[in-house]
Write an enzyme that holds these catalytic residues in place. Structure first.
Site, mmCIF file in Angstrom:
data_model
loop_
_atom_site.group_PDB
_atom_site.id
_atom_site.type_symbol
_atom_site.label_atom_id
_atom_site.label_comp_id
_atom_site.label_asym_id
_atom_site.label_seq_id
_atom_site.Cartn_x
_atom_site.Cartn_y
_atom_site.Cartn_z
ATOM 1 N N GLU A 112 -2.614 7.643 -4.973
ATOM 2 C CA GLU A 112 -2.502 6.688 -6.275
ATOM 3 C C GLU A 112 -4.607 7.208 -6.653
ATOM 4 O O GLU A 112 -4.129 6.989 -7.571
ATOM 5 C CB GLU A 112 -2.045 5.441 -5.844
ATOM 6 N N HIS A 116 -0.869 0.163 -9.360
ATOM 7 C CA HIS A 116 -1.470 -0.948 -8.913
ATOM 8 C C HIS A 116 -1.492 -2.779 -9.460
ATOM 9 O O HIS A 116 -2.699 -2.926 -9.835
ATOM 10 C CB HIS A 116 -2.610 -0.544 -8.069
ATOM 11 N N ASP A 156 4.576 -0.227 -7.086
ATOM 12 C CA ASP A 156 3.069 -0.144 -7.487
ATOM 13 C C ASP A 156 1.756 0.188 -7.094
ATOM 14 O O ASP A 156 1.130 0.275 -7.751
ATOM 15 C CB ASP A 156 2.947 -2.566 -7.412
ATOM 16 N N ARG A 190 0.807 -0.852 -0.158
ATOM 17 C CA ARG A 190 0.530 0.102 0.113
ATOM 18 C C ARG A 190 1.438 1.504 -0.053
ATOM 19 O O ARG A 190 1.934 1.175 0.476
ATOM 20 C CB ARG A 190 -0.953 -0.156 1.601
HETATM 21 P P1 NAI Z 1 -1.072 -11.005 4.992
HETATM 22 O O1 NAI Z 1 -2.370 -10.806 6.214
HETATM 23 O O2 NAI Z 1 -1.707 -12.502 4.572
HETATM 24 O O3 NAI Z 1 -0.275 -10.807 5.228
HETATM 25 C C1 NAI Z 1 -0.043 -9.399 6.288
HETATM 26 C C2 NAI Z 1 1.545 -10.193 7.299
HETATM 27 O O4 NAI Z 1 1.869 -8.749 8.273
HETATM 28 C C3 NAI Z 1 0.958 -10.717 8.336
HETATM 29 O O5 NAI Z 1 1.867 -11.510 8.125
HETATM 30 C C4 NAI Z 1 0.590 -9.835 9.108
HETATM 31 O O6 NAI Z 1 1.428 -10.296 10.941
HETATM 32 C C5 NAI Z 1 1.869 -8.429 8.736
HETATM 33 N N1 NAI Z 1 2.078 -7.294 9.462
HETATM 34 C C6 NAI Z 1 0.605 -6.537 10.344
HETATM 35 N N2 NAI Z 1 0.714 -5.659 10.716
HETATM 36 C C7 NAI Z 1 2.370 -5.639 9.770
HETATM 37 C C8 NAI Z 1 2.957 -4.462 10.894
HETATM 38 N N3 NAI Z 1 2.818 -3.016 11.334
HETATM 39 N N4 NAI Z 1 4.332 -4.419 10.786
HETATM 40 C C9 NAI Z 1 5.023 -5.215 9.887
HETATM 41 N N5 NAI Z 1 3.650 -6.539 9.659
HETATM 42 C C10 NAI Z 1 2.839 -6.149 10.180
HETATM 43 O O7 NAI Z 1 -1.147 -10.710 3.745
HETATM 44 P P2 NAI Z 1 -1.094 -10.815 2.661
HETATM 45 O O8 NAI Z 1 -2.396 -11.501 1.312
HETATM 46 O O9 NAI Z 1 -0.030 -11.614 2.239
HETATM 47 O O10 NAI Z 1 -1.444 -9.052 1.718
HETATM 48 C C11 NAI Z 1 -0.717 -8.018 2.005
HETATM 49 C C12 NAI Z 1 -0.338 -6.881 2.089
HETATM 50 O O11 NAI Z 1 -0.713 -6.864 0.411
HETATM 51 C C13 NAI Z 1 -1.795 -6.606 1.862
HETATM 52 O O12 NAI Z 1 -2.774 -6.150 3.414
HETATM 53 C C14 NAI Z 1 -1.730 -5.292 0.756
HETATM 54 O O13 NAI Z 1 -2.072 -3.980 1.427
HETATM 55 C C15 NAI Z 1 -1.178 -5.536 -0.591
HETATM 56 N N6 NAI Z 1 -1.601 -5.945 -1.524
HETATM 57 C C16 NAI Z 1 -1.318 -5.399 -2.754
HETATM 58 C C17 NAI Z 1 -2.182 -6.002 -3.752
HETATM 59 C C18 NAI Z 1 -1.273 -5.392 -5.170
HETATM 60 O O14 NAI Z 1 -2.320 -5.346 -6.481
HETATM 61 N N7 NAI Z 1 -0.570 -4.193 -5.464
HETATM 62 C C19 NAI Z 1 -2.540 -7.627 -3.485
HETATM 63 C C20 NAI Z 1 -3.169 -8.052 -2.683
HETATM 64 C C21 NAI Z 1 -2.619 -7.439 -1.685
#
Ligand code: NAI
Length: 328
Positions: A260, A292, A255, A231
């Site tokens: 954005e 994105h 990305d 993000r």
């Molecule tokens: P997930 O929920 O599986 O993993 C997120 C991880 O971040 C978890 O292990 C959590 O403990 C950790 N976390 C939470 N707060 C934190 C903090 N303050 N500091 C460090 N780590 C922290 O999520 P996933 O599926 O891996 O997605 C991650 C992010 O990717 C999403 O939140 C979304 O913003 C982004 N995303 C971007 C996309 C794109 O097209 N560019 C598409 C899908 C997701």
């Protein structure tokens, strides 16, 4: 038949949503407008709403939906930082798609990294112009380099696996470290100080807002590469730009971008750029920006539509709910 107002529709959204919607007796009303206080009226007469990353689901939008007897919001994405969950409580049930294809995003992060450090983006343009000079094209190898992965959830883990395949050393930081992941967790400061490449894979929360800022940019190794596919607001864009100008940051692959929401997914070619920070970033030879698009694979689009329709069907059919998001 239930009708769902589908905001911020793009042509590539329709095929899979129509396919899975038809099978579940759900019809989507495809709207080009982004969801916000000005456009929410378009949902009138619908049974639910489907929104995406740059829609605005704030208190006023939630109140308007509630007054239209709409009780369900299906986010067709993983992140939901644009939804006021505190206000939604008791008014709107919110669902998301937690994992459609972590590989789509992890592979895009690696694609951007390789493109940047091996100058593929420049080579593509040069050779099309019959310029076969190699001056200024020297890259560096990933093998043996240290990558710092912030957030070791689904996407972070997939990215770590890819990096291991390249023979890289992994350092990880997560607020909630995973006990079943064989990786060296370190403090955020150590990760910033020791990584050649830093890749963001954590959600945007008040705590993670501007995780990369002027202080943490100072901690970076000179020449560090920053990748953000998570993000935009995880990074203070002005601090990033200062780090690039001072040569502290060697390259950046974005990305996502802090501001954005009014820009990405739209065609502004021919317009005078309105965002000077983004324009300056794009002007830098060592910055790559994609709009994105990390999620945008055939596999992910099918999976997003399938899960979103399933989330809605369960809600309407009073079946056990899945993928509901509530304020923790
Ligand atoms: P997930 O929920 O599986 O993993 C997120 C991880 O971040 C978890 O292990 C959590 O403990 C950790 N976390 C939470 N707060 C934190 C903090 N303050 N500091 C460090 N780590 C922290 O999520 P996933 O599926 O891996 O997605 C991650 C992010 O990717 C999403 O939140 C979304 O913003 C982004 N995303 C971007 C996309 C794109 O097209 N560019 C598409 C899908 C997701």
């Amino acid at each position: 038949m239930k009708t769902i107002a589908f905001f911020d529709t793009k042509p590539y959204d329709k095929e899979q949503f129509i396919k899975f919607g038809d099978a579940a007796n759900i019809k989507f009303k495809f709207l080009e407008a982004k969801l916000c206080a000005d456009s929410v009226e378009l949902a009138k007469g619908c049974d639910g709403v489907c929104a995406f990353v740059n829609d605005t689901v704030d208190a006023s939008v939630i109140d308007s939906l509630f007054s239209m007897n709409i009780r369900v919001l299906a986010m067709r994405c993983a992140g939901y930082n644009n939804v006021d969950l505190a206000h939604a409580g008791g008014k709107l049930q919110v669902f998301h798609v937690p994992a459609y294809s972590p590989h789509a995003v992890a592979e895009h992060a690696m694609a951007m990294l390789l493109t940047s450090i091996r100058r593929i983006h420049k080579a593509y343009i040069r050779t099309r112009d019959f310029n076969f000079s190699l001056n200024g094209m020297t890259g560096f190898e990933l093998h043996g380099k240290t990558v710092g992965v912030i957030g070791t959830g689904r996407i972070g883990k997939a990215f770590i696996d890819i990096c291991r395949g390249f023979g890289m050393k992994i350092l990880a930081y997560d607020k909630y470290p995973s006990s079943d992941l064989d990786v060296e967790y370190v403090s955020l400061e150590r990760l910033f100080r020791e990584s050649d490449i830093v890749s963001f894979h954590c959600p945007l929360t008040p705590e993670s807002y501007h995780m990369l800022n002027s202080q943490t940019v100072d901690m970076l190794k000179t020449g560090a590469v920053i990748i953000n596919t998570s993000r935009g607001a995880l990074i203070d864009a002005e601090a990033l730009l200062d780090g690039i100008r001072s040569r502290k940051i060697g390259a950046t692959c974005l990305d996502v971008y802090e501001e954005e929401s009014e820009i990405f997914f739209e065609d502004f070619s021919g317009h005078i750029p309105s965002d000077e920070t983004l324009a300056t970033l794009l002007f830098m030879p060592n910055v790559i920006v994609t709009s994105h698009q990390a999620f945008l694979t055939k596999e992910a689009l099918a999976s997003i539509a399938k899960t979103t329709v399933d989330n809605l069907s369960r809600f309407f059919d009073n079946q056990p709910l899945q993928n509901e998001v509530t304020l923790k």
